[in-house]
Enzyme design. Structure first.
Site, PDB file in Angstrom:
ATOM      1  CB  THR A  31      -0.935  -0.021   1.230  1.00 30.80           C
ATOM      2  OG1 THR A  31      -1.875  -1.079   1.053  1.00 30.80           O
ATOM      3  CG2 THR A  31      -1.684   1.291   1.385  1.00 30.80           C
ATOM      4  CG  HIS A 184      -5.306  -8.550   1.235  1.00 25.15           C
ATOM      5  ND1 HIS A 184      -4.759  -9.260   2.286  1.00 25.15           N
ATOM      6  CD2 HIS A 184      -4.878  -7.271   1.396  1.00 25.15           C
ATOM      7  CE1 HIS A 184      -4.027  -8.424   3.035  1.00 25.15           C
ATOM      8  NE2 HIS A 184      -4.091  -7.218   2.526  1.00 25.15           N
ATOM      9  CG  ASN A 187      -1.300  -8.133   6.304  1.00 25.04           C
ATOM     10  OD1 ASN A 187      -0.739  -8.970   7.000  1.00 25.04           O
ATOM     11  ND2 ASN A 187      -0.761  -7.665   5.193  1.00 25.04           N
ATOM     12  CE1 TYR A 189      -6.652  -3.329   6.170  1.00 26.87           C
ATOM     13  CE2 TYR A 189      -4.889  -4.840   5.601  1.00 26.87           C
ATOM     14  CZ  TYR A 189      -5.308  -3.593   6.034  1.00 26.87           C
ATOM     15  OH  TYR A 189      -4.387  -2.627   6.355  1.00 26.87           O
ATOM     16  CG  ASN A 244      -5.215  -3.579  10.640  1.00 28.10           C
ATOM     17  OD1 ASN A 244      -5.143  -2.401  11.020  1.00 28.10           O
ATOM     18  ND2 ASN A 244      -5.037  -3.930   9.371  1.00 28.10           N
TER      19      ASN A 244
HETATM   20  C1  PHB Z   1      -1.374  -0.568   5.344  1.00 33.57           C
HETATM   21  O1  PHB Z   1      -1.977   0.356   4.793  1.00 33.57           O
HETATM   22  O2  PHB Z   1      -0.599  -0.367   6.296  1.00 33.57           O
HETATM   23  C2  PHB Z   1      -1.552  -1.936   4.869  1.00 33.57           C
HETATM   24  C3  PHB Z   1      -2.408  -2.218   3.832  1.00 33.57           C
HETATM   25  C4  PHB Z   1      -2.572  -3.521   3.406  1.00 33.57           C
HETATM   26  C5  PHB Z   1      -1.883  -4.528   4.036  1.00 33.57           C
HETATM   27  C6  PHB Z   1      -1.013  -4.254   5.073  1.00 33.57           C
HETATM   28  C7  PHB Z   1      -0.849  -2.958   5.478  1.00 33.57           C
HETATM   29  O3  PHB Z   1      -2.062  -5.789   3.667  1.00 33.57           O
END
Ligand code: PHB
Length: 373
Positions: A31, A184, A187, A189, A244
């Site tokens: 990102t 995805h 992390n 999400y 997260n």
């Molecule tokens: C972030 O924006 O920090 C971020 C986004 C997507 C990811 C990991 C981190 O998979």
């Protein structure tokens, strides 16, 4: 120059599904928050950034929201509008012209968002109405980091719409000329929120038992396979990640079973976030969890997280992984494979310019000086 690639594990070609990879130095999804503000459209600056990095064995694009609801940060690109498809098509053309390969990472952030980023200021959605304590986002160039608030639990009858969002994203990624897609599921999400026990306390078919927690991620993966064929689809997981506010009570069992189910679907690869500067519950790489994934999955295993060349060579040689994705080293070194091949020094990354901004810290990292042959 002597060709040192002959026996170097990083430079053995590999067929990933339908895609021939020239080397095993892959660029991880990163990102960077530099899409155009209006419409979340990839732009010329983004094109230049990816074109510069086309020598990667494979680029996996930055996380890209499949729908307006799937957006969680300012300036991240989408793949749900015609303008976004056109912006990405210019990028995949440039990467292909430069001899590269590129997959798109399909993203829905779930609870890691903010009403200001959602259509009609709606409350972000999640498996359960659990606020991820300490998790942050940013909603505009001058907002600074803001705390994530409590999400709304999705109704069971909304799940087909989530699957549909990913299916449309997959169709659009195909129109945009990608070589494949990565789902995805890492992390913290949306799909990871369903998989992990800490964020999923549902009592219906989408939570409770492990089979139920895996249901939506598997439905999404199946829908994406319907569009792309299994050989062009991978899935990213982060079994022990804590970023997260994530937690799973038994990552070995959870991700061993997920790997087994993904194997049954026949996806080409699993990319595993083994370690992360953003946080990990494991001390170093979680070897027993890695074993559980590898023992249940016959496809390609892609390792990620705090790798440099030596460790990547070592673990490929020992059969601990097939390919490695590099994040921060690729931010700072557009010609990373060449530098690894020649044992050249690396540029250092500037963490202050990871997210948002302009060309600085994005497309201005220097290439190796070319010396005349
Ligand atoms: C972030 O924006 O920090 C971020 C986004 C997507 C990811 C990991 C981190 O998979």
């Amino acid at each position: 120059m002597i060709d040192k690639t002959g026996t170097d594990p990083l430079f053995q070609p590999l067929k990933l599904g339908n895609t021939e990879l020239a080397n095993r130095v892959l660029m991880s999804p990163l990102t960077r928050s530099r899409a155009s503000q209006h419409g979340d459209v990839p732009n010329a600056m983004n094109l230049e950034y990816y074109r510069q990095r086309a020598s990667a064995g494979l680029i996996i694009s930055e996380a890209t929201q499949v729908s307006p609801q799937g957006k969680g940060y300012a300036f991240t690109p989408g793949i749900h509008s015609e303008a976004q498809i056109a912006g990405w098509k210019a990028i995949t053309d440039a990467v292909h012209e430069a001899g590269g390969r590129i997959h798109m990472q399909l993203w829905h952030v779930g609870r890691i968002s903010h009403p200001d980023l959602q259509p009609n200021g709606e409350t972000p959605v999640a498996p359960s109405a659990i606020r991820p304590e300490g998790a942050m986002t940013f909603i505009s160039a001058d907002s600074g980091m803001v705390e994530i608030t409590e999400p709304r639990a999705l109704d069971a009858d909304e799940m087909p719409d989530i699957v549909e969002q990913f299916r449309i994203g997959a169709i659009n990624a195909k129109k945009a000329g990608f070589d494949g897609v990565e789902v995805h599921a890492a992390n913290g999400y949306l799909l990871d929120q369903f998989i992990k026990s800490g964020s999923n306390q549902r009592t219906d078919d989408f939570g409770g038992s492990l089979a139920n927690r895996l249901r939506l991620p598997l439905m999404v993966t199946e829908a994406v396979i319907d569009v792309w064929g299994k050989d062009n689809v991978g899935v990213r997981i982060s079994p022990t990640g804590s970023f997260n506010a994530m937690y799973d009570e038994d990552p070995l069992a959870t991700f061993g079973e997920f790997a087994k189910q993904l194997n049954a679907l026949g996806v080409a690869y699993i990319e595993v976030v083994e370690d992360s500067f953003q946080g990990n519950h494991a001390e170093g790489r979680p070897e027993s969890v890695i074993d559980a994934v590898k023992n249940n999955f016959e496809g390609v295993y892609i390792a990620n997280g705090n790798y440099l060349a030596e460790e990547a060579r070592d673990r490929i040689s020992k059969g601990r992984c097939d390919l490695v994705t590099f994040g921060r080293p690729f931010i700072a070194n557009p010609d990373l494979p060449e530098r690894f091949r020649d044992d050249a020094p690396l540029n250092e990354w500037d963490s202050g310019s990871f997210y948002g901004g302009d060309e600085r810290g994005y497309t201005d990292y220097p290439f190796l000086e070319k010396t005349e042959a």
